[in-house]
Design a protein around this motif. Structure first.
Motif: not given
Length: 186
Positions: A2, A48, A50-51, A53-55, A57
């Motif tokens: 994250k 929010e 996703q990139y 498989s990362r979140s 914020y």
């Protein structure tokens, strides 16, 4: 993994597209490219994405620049994001327009947004992307300068610099600060 990506700026129509709001401008373009929307949440406009498989914020503090630390502190705690996974996007008078510098930590260098983040967190070892806005203003006119729009000769370069800033954000969340600095800090 994250990440909290913080674009610094001031809310209100009078501040839109000013040098001091480059952090907001970068996140607005990222949201547009990703097809996501910001929502007015606690102390910030929040989105929010996703990139790889990362979140991510994304926040644009609604506290005004001088109280940016409130939003950063709140969202770090709320989302349980460690300081090394926070990236602050900030305008910088000390570097020329057209220069982008990723730093793992550093001083506030007189920037009120960074000063408040440092004071609120009690530390300055958070990564920041410094967007050069130059210092082409007469003595004593710094506030007017940062709260004014980009010059006519700077405008055509802005989209490419904002896109490059987005590339740096994506690199930061995938390969980390050091490799991103090697690749982008010239």
């Amino acid at each position: 993994m994250k990440y909290l990506i913080v674009g610094l700026g001031n809310i209100g129509p009078e501040y839109v597209d000013t040098r001091h709001n480059i952090g907001f401008m970068i996140l607005d373009e990222l949201a547009k490219q990703e097809g996501i929307k910001f929502y007015n949440m606690r102390l910030a406009y929040y989105a929010e994405m996703q990139y790889k498989s990362r979140s991510l914020y994304l926040i644009k503090p609604t506290t005004y620049m001088n109280l940016s630390g409130k939003a950063v502190s709140y969202w770090m705690k709320d989302l349980k994001i460690p300081i090394e996974n926070v990236l602050v996007l900030v305008d910088d008078l000390a570097i020329p327009f057209g220069s982008l510098r990723l730093k793992p930590k550093g001083s506030a260098a007189g920037h009120n947004g960074l000063k408040h983040i440092e004071a609120t967190l009690g530390r300055n070892d958070y990564p920041r992307l410094r967007f050069g806005i130059s210092d082409n203003y007469p003595k004593g006119r710094q506030v007017d300068y940062v709260l004014s729009g980009f010059d006519d000769d700077e405008q055509p370069e802005l989209p490419a610099l904002i896109d490059r800033s987005i590339e740096i954000i994506k690199s930061f969340v995938t390969v980390g600060t050091e490799l991103t600095m090697t690749r982008f800090n010239k």
